[in-house]
Design a protein around this motif. Structure first.
Motif, PDB file in Angstrom:
ATOM      1  N   GLY A 140     -24.193  22.556 -31.268  1.00  0.00           N
ATOM      2  CA  GLY A 140     -24.796  21.621 -30.203  1.00  0.00           C
ATOM      3  C   GLY A 140     -26.058  22.018 -29.344  1.00  0.00           C
ATOM      4  N   SER A 141     -26.755  23.273 -29.499  1.00  0.00           N
ATOM      5  CA  SER A 141     -27.836  23.357 -28.714  1.00  0.00           C
ATOM      6  C   SER A 141     -28.915  23.269 -29.479  1.00  0.00           C
ATOM      7  N   ARG A 142     -30.032  22.769 -28.802  1.00  0.00           N
ATOM      8  CA  ARG A 142     -31.481  22.454 -29.366  1.00  0.00           C
ATOM      9  C   ARG A 142     -32.309  23.753 -29.513  1.00  0.00           C
ATOM     10  N   VAL A 143     -31.867  24.751 -29.071  1.00  0.00           N
ATOM     11  CA  VAL A 143     -32.726  26.154 -29.069  1.00  0.00           C
ATOM     12  C   VAL A 143     -32.726  26.330 -30.532  1.00  0.00           C
ATOM     13  N   PRO A 144     -31.918  26.519 -31.602  1.00  0.00           N
ATOM     14  CA  PRO A 144     -32.192  26.759 -32.843  1.00  0.00           C
ATOM     15  C   PRO A 144     -33.239  25.739 -33.742  1.00  0.00           C
ATOM     16  N   ALA A 145     -33.271  24.722 -33.459  1.00  0.00           N
ATOM     17  CA  ALA A 145     -34.100  23.652 -34.147  1.00  0.00           C
ATOM     18  C   ALA A 145     -35.494  23.854 -33.354  1.00  0.00           C
ATOM     19  N   ASP A 146     -35.476  23.902 -31.909  1.00  0.00           N
ATOM     20  CA  ASP A 146     -36.765  24.266 -31.115  1.00  0.00           C
ATOM     21  C   ASP A 146     -37.429  25.413 -31.773  1.00  0.00           C
ATOM     22  N   ARG A 147     -36.912  26.344 -32.011  1.00  0.00           N
ATOM     23  CA  ARG A 147     -37.396  27.609 -32.441  1.00  0.00           C
ATOM     24  C   ARG A 147     -37.517  27.730 -33.785  1.00  0.00           C
ATOM     25  N   GLY A 148     -36.991  26.792 -34.574  1.00  0.00           N
ATOM     26  CA  GLY A 148     -37.251  26.921 -36.081  1.00  0.00           C
ATOM     27  C   GLY A 148     -36.499  28.087 -36.656  1.00  0.00           C
ATOM     28  N   PHE A 149     -35.307  28.380 -35.941  1.00  0.00           N
ATOM     29  CA  PHE A 149     -34.334  29.008 -36.711  1.00  0.00           C
ATOM     30  C   PHE A 149     -33.649  28.432 -38.007  1.00  0.00           C
ATOM     31  N   ARG A 150     -33.476  29.461 -39.006  1.00  0.00           N
ATOM     32  CA  ARG A 150     -33.237  28.855 -40.370  1.00  0.00           C
ATOM     33  C   ARG A 150     -31.663  29.231 -40.679  1.00  0.00           C
ATOM     34  N   ARG A 151     -31.183  28.687 -41.583  1.00  0.00           N
ATOM     35  CA  ARG A 151     -29.948  29.028 -42.006  1.00  0.00           C
ATOM     36  C   ARG A 151     -29.814  29.503 -43.246  1.00  0.00           C
ATOM     37  N   VAL A 152     -29.015  30.636 -43.997  1.00  0.00           N
ATOM     38  CA  VAL A 152     -28.894  30.960 -45.227  1.00  0.00           C
ATOM     39  C   VAL A 152     -27.639  30.654 -45.436  1.00  0.00           C
ATOM     40  N   PRO A 153     -27.477  30.533 -46.884  1.00  0.00           N
ATOM     41  CA  PRO A 153     -25.995  30.406 -47.372  1.00  0.00           C
ATOM     42  C   PRO A 153     -25.110  31.538 -46.954  1.00  0.00           C
ATOM     43  N   ASN A 154     -23.928  31.539 -46.635  1.00  0.00           N
ATOM     44  CA  ASN A 154     -23.036  32.469 -46.482  1.00  0.00           C
ATOM     45  C   ASN A 154     -22.836  33.179 -48.048  1.00  0.00           C
ATOM     46  N   PRO A 155     -23.359  34.456 -48.202  1.00  0.00           N
ATOM     47  CA  PRO A 155     -23.152  35.013 -49.612  1.00  0.00           C
ATOM     48  C   PRO A 155     -21.626  35.266 -49.831  1.00  0.00           C
ATOM     49  N   TYR A 156     -20.810  35.373 -48.864  1.00  0.00           N
ATOM     50  CA  TYR A 156     -19.387  35.830 -49.221  1.00  0.00           C
ATOM     51  C   TYR A 156     -18.280  34.775 -48.740  1.00  0.00           C
ATOM     52  N   GLY A 157     -18.916  33.458 -48.422  1.00  0.00           N
ATOM     53  CA  GLY A 157     -17.806  32.871 -48.253  1.00  0.00           C
ATOM     54  C   GLY A 157     -18.481  31.104 -48.302  1.00  0.00           C
TER      55      GLY A 157
ATOM     56  N   GLY B 118     -20.213  27.543 -46.595  1.00  0.00           N
ATOM     57  CA  GLY B 118     -21.184  27.113 -45.703  1.00  0.00           C
ATOM     58  C   GLY B 118     -22.465  27.994 -45.396  1.00  0.00           C
ATOM     59  N   GLU B 119     -22.910  27.625 -44.429  1.00  0.00           N
ATOM     60  CA  GLU B 119     -24.270  28.341 -44.068  1.00  0.00           C
ATOM     61  C   GLU B 119     -24.124  29.359 -42.856  1.00  0.00           C
ATOM     62  N   VAL B 120     -24.852  30.199 -42.580  1.00  0.00           N
ATOM     63  CA  VAL B 120     -25.117  30.999 -41.329  1.00  0.00           C
ATOM     64  C   VAL B 120     -26.491  30.842 -40.661  1.00  0.00           C
ATOM     65  N   LEU B 121     -26.336  30.690 -39.340  1.00  0.00           N
ATOM     66  CA  LEU B 121     -27.829  30.700 -38.570  1.00  0.00           C
ATOM     67  C   LEU B 121     -28.304  31.946 -38.615  1.00  0.00           C
ATOM     68  N   THR B 122     -29.601  32.290 -38.652  1.00  0.00           N
ATOM     69  CA  THR B 122     -30.235  33.086 -38.356  1.00  0.00           C
ATOM     70  C   THR B 122     -31.327  33.174 -37.541  1.00  0.00           C
ATOM     71  N   VAL B 123     -31.953  34.494 -37.182  1.00  0.00           N
ATOM     72  CA  VAL B 123     -32.851  34.563 -36.192  1.00  0.00           C
ATOM     73  C   VAL B 123     -33.761  35.803 -36.621  1.00  0.00           C
ATOM     74  N   PRO B 124     -35.103  35.234 -36.717  1.00  0.00           N
ATOM     75  CA  PRO B 124     -36.160  36.203 -37.584  1.00  0.00           C
ATOM     76  C   PRO B 124     -36.391  37.500 -36.447  1.00  0.00           C
ATOM     77  N   ALA B 125     -36.752  38.534 -37.174  1.00  0.00           N
ATOM     78  CA  ALA B 125     -37.077  39.581 -36.462  1.00  0.00           C
ATOM     79  C   ALA B 125     -37.916  39.632 -35.466  1.00  0.00           C
ATOM     80  N   LEU B 126     -37.810  40.088 -34.469  1.00  0.00           N
ATOM     81  CA  LEU B 126     -38.948  40.275 -33.182  1.00  0.00           C
ATOM     82  C   LEU B 126     -39.184  41.639 -33.095  1.00  0.00           C
ATOM     83  N   ILE B 127     -40.541  41.825 -33.500  1.00  0.00           N
ATOM     84  CA  ILE B 127     -40.942  43.206 -33.473  1.00  0.00           C
ATOM     85  C   ILE B 127     -42.073  43.385 -32.219  1.00  0.00           C
ATOM     86  N   PRO B 128     -41.849  43.854 -31.010  1.00  0.00           N
ATOM     87  CA  PRO B 128     -42.959  43.939 -30.001  1.00  0.00           C
ATOM     88  C   PRO B 128     -43.811  44.943 -30.439  1.00  0.00           C
ATOM     89  N   ASP B 129     -45.167  44.701 -29.992  1.00  0.00           N
ATOM     90  CA  ASP B 129     -46.097  45.896 -30.151  1.00  0.00           C
ATOM     91  C   ASP B 129     -45.646  47.184 -29.093  1.00  0.00           C
TER      92      ASP B 129
END
Lengths: 246, 265, 265, 246
Positions: free
Chosen positions: B128-145, B147-158
């Motif tokens: 129900g949140s707009r955050v994932p779509a606004d941020r372009g967070f993608r889903r991957v297929p659940n490899p062990y069951g 549906g799909e699973v929401l993911t967040v990309p690595a955030l690597i600060p300098d």
């Protein structure tokens, strides 16, 4: 300072007191409860509930100690005073994990806008797809709302800008338990939020006029008992319960 | 090695280059690298991407100064009496700063992915949140069951820039009280800068248990008593509503430069 | 509530049912739930799946007793003078126990997935290792870049069984010294059982900082001084090479039952 | 106790001492180094290197303190004595993360079998796809070996069962830096491991006979200097360096 609803009715209590009492009563059967940032009324509700209804309630908050017993309520909900007297340590990230695992019972959340479905907006007001007003961001709500078993919404303003048919942007949505405002108490029904009770100083007409979606009739919210008011005043001698109304 | 890491605030801030991504420690007005942020503004740094779960003062300040070009955060606001962070808000509304609004938890998830050396972190569905779509967070297929699973990309600060109670000359940092996301930021970032209330010659066992920022990843330590002001750094000082008001008053009158000259470090 | 969690070893072990998955705290001979494992063996529990990063005594014992039917671990052996865990080794070679060999890190990754409420955890590629293929670890497409990413499925123990230095009547547990995977296990598991050297009435600040196992998820606390023996529980006692030898000697002579009767709790 | 290679040569040192010295020298330019379970020779090599060649070397181990300075070497590599005098705290899980991020410089690993490619077997010996001998499991190796920048393999046995053409099962493989045995020192070459030097008590023929893959000629391993032996004996008065040879 804007007018506090109910303050003119000379009942010996007004919206801040009643809201805290209503929320505290709703915690009677809760196991774990989380309060986040800028959550004065919820913090007081937790403390009141623990004193009167639910001594085993486990309170989780941002400063990182489980079940604290603060000697005073600070003006910041991140203040270490809110960790005082705690019984164990748990970081905010771990509280989020707990909710993600489905182990968090009750969470308190608020929104600048709350709509009929219970969705909240803390992100921004858009008009025609364009940013009009930037809000604070939703903090933990996008995770907490759909994963906590029950979310207790509160909002210290009740007007048609706050309670809307549809939020401009849905920051979070989820398992709504109740919505408490200065005028009324809402619960989820078949067609979204419906009135559960109206506070003593408000009429159905006033509530309708202040609400951006249709509402039906409802009984009057049971007033605070003297003991509830006495303990609340003891917990909150500095009237932090009025901060959210300023 | 020992001792070479101890530098001036000026030198430490010079390590940060225009365009760097900075994770800022602390939470709201607690244990924040406030003086470091002021120094970045004084040095005229530009194009910074700031990472924080919940913040206010330093986000607001670096947004006003033109140092920040984007902010990754879950919540940017003062609490209670001070309300919204007006400089940040206006910078976003006027398009000077891009607000990459996250849930606090998705900031944590992105930092965890970085800390674990993987390109993404799965997270519970933010239904129900707009955050994932606004941020372009993608889903991957659940490899062990199913549906799909929401993911967040690595955030690597300098840089992870943290204000801590204590550090030693080798750069080991000690945090008393809530850790907030500081330790995670120190793991996720390429390198760490510490400002510290005290510099220790030796640590006792209690301090060692709290020395969760090992020095080997710390590029610079600044001895900076009061470096968290106007925020709090318990047990040294509380946050100062007066000093927060002083900042907001000056800034809202367009006197940020004078404020930065006056409020040192 | 307070006080009701404090039960006997017998009662606590009875909470574990045949076929349950148990994450066992500690590492090798340090802070292990040794007495709890002996009690499970005495009670004749069967079909247990044990989860550990690196272990020996209690894995070996529960393999010999027929209580364990499978072991998820990265390393099962004594160190130095005692060599391999002979009971475990034979049980695996004879097919009585299935060894789900992991890297210690993939046990951690599976527990992290459980702790974060997600079905899997991405991990760095274990290039050249048979472990991922042997365990059926799957890959997902990298949603934010090239290639595929190795994953480990969530590992959700029914119980985390931890031997800690201190606990209170509400079930809050305090660990001094290395945490090993104990805290992670407590997050990942459905419920927690603690055995503790000491029961505290109150905690001081230092203990509170180390009280990383909140009581609300703890089902039972057993006051069990010496519960880690023959392993160590610093600062209370060192591990006892003599008692380890006593165990191995008795067990290798087929006298495990007598050993379990004698060595109490 | 089996015979310690070099012990009969009356050189004033034998395989345990030379192996520690060779490994310590290899740490001269290391930034961070990790030693895991049952790693007596590596622990001594780290301590020797820090004393003689690389005072800034950062040592990470299982008991969770960064860069400890233990007053004695315990018989367990998980013993809290190995945390004494440390300068910060870092859990084993976080050390693994550090390696996974590519930030770990040198790791020590061993194997029951080591093959020409540097792959190690700590899992099991199979014959015809059937389990014949169950081994200990590889602990952290499957992660550490491919993610640490340089892995220093050591093995206190050198025979054709330990050094094989191909491991029965590859528990881990990765970025091999050197392999140190009681007879020789190997480095990675074009066709896999090749001899870098032969210890003073061994002949090329002996090394060939004890190695399951072909090896070429190599010079003699430079012997320990008196200072190296003196400091090693100071660090290890109880001769724990011989445990792995028992």
């Amino acid at each position: 300072m804007r007018k506090i609803p109910g303050a003119g009715a000379r009942l010996g209590y007004a919206a801040p007191e009643l809201m805290v009492v209503v929320m505290a009563r709703l915690l009677s059967d809760a196991t774990t409860v989380f309060t986040g940032v800028a959550s004065y009324l919820p913090v007081l509700a937790v403390l009141l509930a623990r004193r009167l209804y639910n001594p085993d309630l486990v309170w989780l908050n941002i400063p990182g100690r489980v079940n604290p017993a603060p000697s005073r309520i600070p003006r910041s909900t991140v203040h270490p005073a809110l960790a005082e007297g705690g019984e164990a340590s748990l970081t905010l990230a771990e509280i989020f994990d707990l909710s993600a695992r489905g182990e968090l019972d009750v969470a308190f959340l608020s929104g600048v806008q709350v709509d009929r479905t219970g969705a909240i907006n803390l992100s921004r007001i858009e008009e025609g797809g364009q940013l009009k007003v930037q809000l604070t961001g939703g903090a933990g709500s996008a995770l907490i709302y759909p994963t906590a078993r029950r979310t207790l919404l509160w909002r210290a303003k009740h007007d048609t800008r706050s309670l809307v048919e549809r939020v401009s942007v849905a920051t979070a949505a989820g398992n709504i338990y109740r919505l408490v405002t200065p005028l009324a108490l809402f619960r989820p029904g078949k067609e979204g939020l419906e009135l559960e009770s109206i506070h003593p100083w408000a009429s159905l007409e006033e509530v309708r006029a202040a609400t951006g979606f249709p509402v039906g009739e409802a009984p009057t919210t049971p007033p605070p008992r003297p003991e509830e008011l006495r303990v609340l005043r003891e917990i909150d001698p500095e009237k932090l319960r009025e901060i959210e109304f300023s | 090695m020992a001792g070479k890491k101890l530098v001036s605030l000026d030198e430490a801030a010079s390590l940060v280059k225009d365009g760097d991504t900075l994770a800022l420690g602390g939470n709201l007005l607690y244990r924040i690298p406030a003086a470091f942020a002021r120094e970045l503004a004084r040095q005229g740094r530009r194009g910074l991407r700031l990472v924080k779960t919940a913040g206010n003062y330093e986000i607001d300040l670096l947004s006003r100064s033109g140092s920040a070009s984007s902010v990754v955060a879950g919540f940017v606001s003062f609490e209670a009496e001070f309300g919204l962070a007006p400089g940040f808000r206006r910078a976003v509304e006027e398009g000077r700063v891009s607000f990459e609004e996250n849930a606090c938890y998705t900031v944590i998830a992105g930092l965890r992915a970085a800390a674990y050396g993987v390109p993404f972190m799965p997270v519970a569905e933010l239904a129900g949140s707009r955050v994932p779509a606004d941020r372009g967070f993608r889903r991957v297929p659940n490899p062990y069951g199913e549906g799909e699973v929401l993911t967040v990309p690595a955030l690597i600060p300098d840089w992870a820039v943290l204000h801590v109670q204590k550090a030693d000359l080798r750069g080991n940092g000690v945090i008393h009280g809530p850790l907030f996301e500081d330790v995670l930021m120190a793991r996720a970032a390429r390198s760490v800068i510490l400002t510290a209330e005290e510099i220790l010659e030796e640590m006792d066992e209690g301090e060692l248990d709290r020395a969760l920022i090992p020095g080997f990843k710390v590029a610079a330590v600044v001895h900076l008593p009061g470096g968290g002001r106007p925020g709090a750094c318990p047990p040294y000082y509380e946050y100062s509503p007066v000093e927060v008001a002083e900042y907001l008053y000056a800034a809202e009158r367009g006197e940020l430069a004078a404020y930065l000259e006056k409020v040192r470090p």
